[in-house]
Each structure stands twice: as structure tokens, then as C-alpha cells.
Design a protein around this motif. Structure first.
Motif, PDB file in Angstrom:
ATOM      1  N   HIS A   1      -5.966 -53.821   6.874  1.00  0.00           N
ATOM      2  CA  HIS A   1      -6.001 -54.515   8.162  1.00  0.00           C
ATOM      3  C   HIS A   1      -5.684 -55.985   7.920  1.00  0.00           C
ATOM      4  CE1 HIS A   1      -7.769 -51.050  10.117  1.00  0.00           C
ATOM      5  NE2 HIS A   1      -8.779 -51.051   9.258  1.00  0.00           N
TER       6      HIS A   1
ATOM      7  N   LEU B   1      -4.996 -59.991   9.318  1.00  0.00           N
ATOM      8  CA  LEU B   1      -5.407 -60.932  10.354  1.00  0.00           C
ATOM      9  C   LEU B   1      -4.243 -61.160  11.315  1.00  0.00           C
ATOM     10  CD1 LEU B   1      -7.792 -62.863  11.088  1.00  0.00           C
ATOM     11  CD2 LEU B   1      -6.629 -64.595   9.707  1.00  0.00           C
TER      12      LEU B   1
ATOM     13  N   ALA C   1     -10.698 -61.736  15.466  1.00  0.00           N
ATOM     14  CA  ALA C   1     -11.022 -61.900  14.043  1.00  0.00           C
ATOM     15  C   ALA C   1     -12.528 -61.892  13.825  1.00  0.00           C
ATOM     16  CB  ALA C   1     -10.430 -63.204  13.510  1.00  0.00           C
TER      17      ALA C   1
ATOM     18  N   ALA D   1      -9.496 -59.796   9.754  1.00  0.00           N
ATOM     19  CA  ALA D   1      -9.188 -58.998  10.940  1.00  0.00           C
ATOM     20  C   ALA D   1     -10.460 -58.417  11.548  1.00  0.00           C
ATOM     21  CB  ALA D   1      -8.229 -57.860  10.565  1.00  0.00           C
TER      22      ALA D   1
END
Length: 276
Positions: free
Chosen positions: A88, A90, A180, A194
Motif C-alpha cells: 500500500h 501513500l 493517511a 497509507a
């Protein structure tokens, strides 16, 4: 966190820095022996850390970890052979917001992790030697973080000024809400990853992958990024030196990392629950 369940623990997910590791980033023999005892009892064991995957290799080998591990606070889950199970990144918008918030602040060093590299603009920042010692590899100096915006694993604000990091966390959270995760993995590090990159999601993913019910999992940690897995685990254990806000979210508290608290937790809370 599910309270005082007495089900056997079949899987323990542990933080590394401040938990398994001593302040000098080494593993004590008691900790190594305790993890070995887990394996001998048939309890699965893995690591969840804010570190990059390649900064876990030495500990994976020393502890004999043979299941997937979670790096970047759960943003990246890596198979034992090094292949990616989950990644994953950001979002670029959140990365830009974060970098703008951190830019040009006194006492703050800004680091970006992307593609396995530790990127920074100033190789001589006072926090760099500590991080390099912990990671086991040097940074890459860049003029700009912009070329990496589409594949950022983590942004870190590093500072010995813990009060400033607490202020930064409070300022940044509303600006990246829903985009985030923002948490202090250690008093001197503010991590931005993330939304899906949290240790709770990592615990759930790993438990499902390993075929273990969440009620039969345990989580062990000391930092602000660890309560996410505390709330998912059947048993949550905070380290003795953790901040009070972290301890309050755990079922039990063990000794400090300087007192082999991780080994104490395994010996006291996990092995006795496992049928012999």
C-alpha cells in the motif's frame, strides 16, 4: 483488544524496535530463546514494524521467522522469500501535504522511504547515524522527493524534540484525514503511511493468511503505531517503557525492553495458554 480471553494463542505478532530489540538494536539471548520456545510449542510468530523490509532481514534470520512479515507499519507484507504479498503506497496528494507540513521546520529531519531506499536531502542530520545503525544501510541523498511521489511507502519526521512531533501530529492529522495514517512509532519518529498501512490491518491479513482466528492472536508493542493491532488481537501486551496512552490500550503490561520484557510476555502470557 478483546479482554481476558483464555483461548490458546496460535499466532504472536510483535513490534521490533523498543519491543523485541534492546536500545542498541540487538536481540538478547533470552528473547531468541523465548521465540524458539514459541515455535516448539506450535505458535506462529512474525514481525510488524515501521522499518523497511530489508531492515528486518537480520532479525528474521536470528529469530527463525518463516511466515510473512509486515513492514512500514503494515503497508508492505513480505513473504519469507522476499516477494510482496501486500503493498500500500501513500497517495501522492497526502504525500505532498505531508512534505509541505514538514518542510523547513527547525529540529525536523524529513525522510522518505520508496522502493526499498531511504531517501533524504541532508545526509548530515543529527538523527541520521541512529537510523543508519538501526536499519543497517545508508541513505540515498536526493535533491527532490517529487520523482518518488507515486511509490512512497512512508514519510518520517525525525527529531529529538518529542514535543514538536506531538504538535506536528496534531496539525497534520486533520489535513490528511481519510488519506493517511499518522502515528509516532517511537518518541523521536512521526510516521505517515497509507490508510491501509496499519498494524491492525496487518494482523488481520496475516491471521487470515495463516488460518488463525483473531481471538487466538496476540500483539506485542510499545509505540503509538501498536494500539492498532492491540484492538484486533485476542491478547494485547504493551511494553513496560511504553507511554501511558499506549499501555492503557493493552490488556496487560510486561517489562521494559531493557528487562527482556518481550521474553517475559511470551513466558508469562502466551506459552502457559498453549496446550502441551
Amino acid at each position: 483488544m478483546t479482554g481476558a480471553t483464555q483461548q490458546p494463542i496460535r499466532f504472536l505478532l510483535s513490534d521490533m524496535d523498543g519491543t523485541l530489540l534492546l536500545p542498541d538494536h540487538t536481540l538478547s539471548q533470552r528473547t531468541i530463546a523465548a521465540v524458539r520456545s514459541l515455535r516448539e510449542a506450535g505458535v506462529l510468530f512474525s514481525l510488524a514494524t515501521g522499518r523497511p523490509p530489508k531492515a528486518m532481514l537480520q532479525q528474521i534470520e536470528a529469530l527463525g521467522v518463516d511466515v510473512p512479515t509486515a513492514a512500514f507499519n503494515g503497508g508492505t507484507i513480505v513473504n519469507p522469500d522476499g516477494s510482496l504479498l501486500v503493498a500500500h503506497y501513500l497517495p501522492a496528494t497526502a504525500a505532498l501535504t505531508t512534505l509541505a507540513q514538514f518542510a523547513d521546520l527547525p529540529d525536523i529531519e524529513v525522510w522518505v522511504f520508496s522502493g526499498g531506499d531511504w531517501l533524504l536531502k541532508d545526509a548530515y542530520g543529527p538523527m541520521v547515524p541512529r537510523e543508519q545503525h538501526g536499519l543497517g544501510y545508508p541513505p540515498v541523498v536526493v535533491e527532490s522527493f517529487e520523482p518518488y511521489l507515486e511509490r512512497i511507502d512512508k514519510i518520517v519526521a525525525a527529531s529529538n524534540n518529542t514535543g514538536l512531533l506531538i504538535e506536528l501530529e496534531a496539525q497534520l492529522l486533520p489535513k490528511v484525514e481519510g488519506q493517511a495514517q499518522v502515528s509516532r512509532s517511537q518518541p523521536v519518529y512521526l510516521d505517515v503511511t497509507a490508510m491501509q498501512a496499519n498494524k491492525g490491518a496487518a494482523l488481520a491479513t496475516l491471521a487470515e493468511y495463516l488460518g488463525v482466528a483473531l481471538e487466538q492472536t496476540a500483539a506485542l508493542g510499545d509505540g503509538g503505531n501498536d494500539p492498532a493491532m492491540f484492538h484486533c488481537a485476542g491478547l494485547s501486551i504493551a511494553m513496560g517503557q511504553a507511554e501511558e496512552a499506549v499501555k492503557r490500550q493493552a490488556d496487560v503490561v510486561t517489562g521494559a525492553n531493557t528487562e527482556d520484557g518481550a521474553a517475559q510476555a511470551i513466558e508469562r502470557y502466551i506459552l502457559p495458554r498453549h496446550p502441551t
